[in-house]
Write a protein that holds these residues in place. Structure first.
Motif, PDB file in Angstrom:
ATOM      1  N   ALA A  89       0.862  -1.181   0.000  1.00 34.10           N
ATOM      2  CA  ALA A  89       0.000   0.000   0.000  1.00 34.10           C
ATOM      3  C   ALA A  89       0.899   1.232   0.000  1.00 34.10           C
ATOM      4  CB  ALA A  89      -0.917   0.001   1.211  1.00 34.10           C
ATOM      5  N   ALA A  92       0.858   3.440   3.347  1.00 32.13           N
ATOM      6  CA  ALA A  92       0.724   2.747   4.624  1.00 32.13           C
ATOM      7  C   ALA A  92       1.683   3.247   5.696  1.00 32.13           C
ATOM      8  CB  ALA A  92       0.906   1.253   4.427  1.00 32.13           C
ATOM      9  N   GLU A  95       0.557   5.797   7.968  1.00 31.24           N
ATOM     10  CA  GLU A  95      -0.509   5.400   8.889  1.00 31.24           C
ATOM     11  C   GLU A  95       0.008   4.510  10.012  1.00 31.24           C
ATOM     12  OE1 GLU A  95      -3.605   3.708   6.478  1.00 31.24           O
ATOM     13  OE2 GLU A  95      -4.139   5.640   5.661  1.00 31.24           O
ATOM     14  N   VAL A 140      -3.400  -1.256  -4.960  1.00 33.53           N
ATOM     15  CA  VAL A 140      -4.039  -0.465  -3.902  1.00 33.53           C
ATOM     16  C   VAL A 140      -3.927   1.024  -4.218  1.00 33.53           C
ATOM     17  CG1 VAL A 140      -4.064   0.054  -1.437  1.00 33.53           C
ATOM     18  CG2 VAL A 140      -3.418  -2.236  -2.218  1.00 33.53           C
ATOM     19  N   ARG A 142      -5.488   5.005  -2.816  1.00 31.65           N
ATOM     20  CA  ARG A 142      -6.290   5.802  -1.891  1.00 31.65           C
ATOM     21  C   ARG A 142      -7.128   6.752  -2.738  1.00 31.65           C
ATOM     22  NH1 ARG A 142      -6.215   7.474   3.474  1.00 31.65           N
ATOM     23  NH2 ARG A 142      -4.328   6.282   3.759  1.00 31.65           N
ATOM     24  N   ARG A 143      -8.435   6.611  -2.621  1.00 24.83           N
ATOM     25  CA  ARG A 143      -9.355   7.465  -3.390  1.00 24.83           C
ATOM     26  C   ARG A 143      -9.666   8.745  -2.636  1.00 24.83           C
ATOM     27  NH1 ARG A 143     -15.446   5.913  -5.182  1.00 24.83           N
ATOM     28  NH2 ARG A 143     -15.800   7.648  -6.592  1.00 24.83           N
ATOM     29  N   GLU A 147     -10.990   6.451   2.226  1.00 26.28           N
ATOM     30  CA  GLU A 147     -11.416   5.427   1.278  1.00 26.28           C
ATOM     31  C   GLU A 147     -10.207   4.821   0.555  1.00 26.28           C
ATOM     32  OE1 GLU A 147     -14.996   4.714  -1.833  1.00 26.28           O
ATOM     33  OE2 GLU A 147     -13.895   6.581  -2.067  1.00 26.28           O
ATOM     34  N   VAL A 148     -10.081   3.510   0.707  1.00 28.68           N
ATOM     35  CA  VAL A 148      -9.034   2.731   0.062  1.00 28.68           C
ATOM     36  C   VAL A 148      -9.701   1.835  -0.972  1.00 28.68           C
ATOM     37  CG1 VAL A 148      -7.273   0.958   0.409  1.00 28.68           C
ATOM     38  CG2 VAL A 148      -7.648   2.714   2.157  1.00 28.68           C
ATOM     39  N   ARG A 164     -13.635  -1.749  -1.689  1.00 31.49           N
ATOM     40  CA  ARG A 164     -13.526  -0.468  -0.998  1.00 31.49           C
ATOM     41  C   ARG A 164     -13.474  -0.720   0.492  1.00 31.49           C
ATOM     42  NH1 ARG A 164     -18.431   3.715  -1.082  1.00 31.49           N
ATOM     43  NH2 ARG A 164     -19.248   2.144   0.324  1.00 31.49           N
ATOM     44  N   SER A 167     -10.106   1.955   5.547  1.00 29.99           N
ATOM     45  CA  SER A 167      -8.678   1.922   5.861  1.00 29.99           C
ATOM     46  C   SER A 167      -8.125   0.572   5.442  1.00 29.99           C
ATOM     47  CB  SER A 167      -8.446   2.146   7.353  1.00 29.99           C
ATOM     48  OG  SER A 167      -8.733   0.969   8.086  1.00 29.99           O
ATOM     49  N   MET A 168      -6.820   0.410   5.533  1.00 27.17           N
ATOM     50  CA  MET A 168      -6.216  -0.875   5.189  1.00 27.17           C
ATOM     51  C   MET A 168      -6.645  -1.966   6.154  1.00 27.17           C
ATOM     52  SD  MET A 168      -4.676  -0.721   2.362  1.00 27.17           S
ATOM     53  CE  MET A 168      -4.076  -2.392   2.452  1.00 27.17           C
ATOM     54  N   CYS A 172     -13.427  -4.848   3.894  1.00 21.62           N
ATOM     55  CA  CYS A 172     -13.598  -4.534   2.477  1.00 21.62           C
ATOM     56  C   CYS A 172     -14.995  -4.932   2.017  1.00 21.62           C
ATOM     57  CB  CYS A 172     -12.563  -5.280   1.642  1.00 21.62           C
ATOM     58  SG  CYS A 172     -10.893  -4.680   1.844  1.00 21.62           S
TER      59      CYS A 172
END
Length: 185
Positions: A89, A92, A95, A140, A142-143, A147-148, A164, A167-168, A172
């Motif tokens: 990711a 990541a 985060e 992967v 990030r939108r 939102e991932v 969607r 977070s990671m 989903c």
């Protein structure tokens, strides 16, 4: 200039290198190159793939001239033959950890692992984020801040998919209808 890299020469009889990727770690200013490799006897027939478990290996470089010896990043699962198609990711580390999305061959779907350190060890915490037909080849994105998106190949059904999450860490769900993947991608 583009050139071939020989990163697995320290491994015992590498057969192949599948799905290579690179991840630039801003914290350490180094790049991790990673790929899936099976070790053992070369294959002569397609069914021979079942003889060798794949694991994800990595090498680190700061300059693309010198590389560390290859080491396992994601070994095969104890209850399954292979781990392939890993992707990192891209956001990541910001985060508080590193996240890998990958295909495990136990139920032929995507899983997620995390580590506090780029070189691991990685611990799998989600083993079936794309239930249904088989999934592989994750990417992967990030939108938005919360939102991932995980794009992937639904290879048995001949289509692509998108998941969607906020977070990671998930969970989903299938992406909303306004997000589509072009046919034939």
């Amino acid at each position: 200039e583009q050139r071939e890299l020989t990163l697995a020469s320290n491994l015992d009889r590498p057969i192949n290198a599948w799905a290579p990727e690179a991840f630039f770690d801003r914290a350490s200013r180094r790049t991790m190159v990673f790929w899936a490799t099976a070790l053992g006897e070369s294959w002569t027939r397609p069914i021979d793939i079942r003889k060798s478990a794949h694991a994800v290996y990595y090498s680190i470089t700061a300059d693309f001239e010198r590389f560390t010896p290859a080491k396992p990043l994601l070994p095969p699962f104890p209850d399954g033959p292979s781990v392939i198609d890993a992707t990192m990711a891209p956001f990541a580390a910001a985060e508080g950890g590193y996240y890998l999305v990958f295909k495990h061959e136990v139920n032929k779907t995507l899983a997620v692992a995390t580590s506090q350190h780029l070189e691991g060890p990685y611990t799998t915490f989600a083993r079936d984020i794309a239930p249904g037909t088989s999934a592989e080849g994750p990417s992967v994105v990030r939108r938005a801040r919360d939102e991932v998106l995980v794009y992937h190949d639904r290879y048995e059904s001949g289509r692509s998919g998108a998941l969607r999450a906020t977070s990671m860490r998930g969970p989903c769900e299938d992406a909303p209808p306004e997000l589509s993947v072009p046919t034939g991608i």
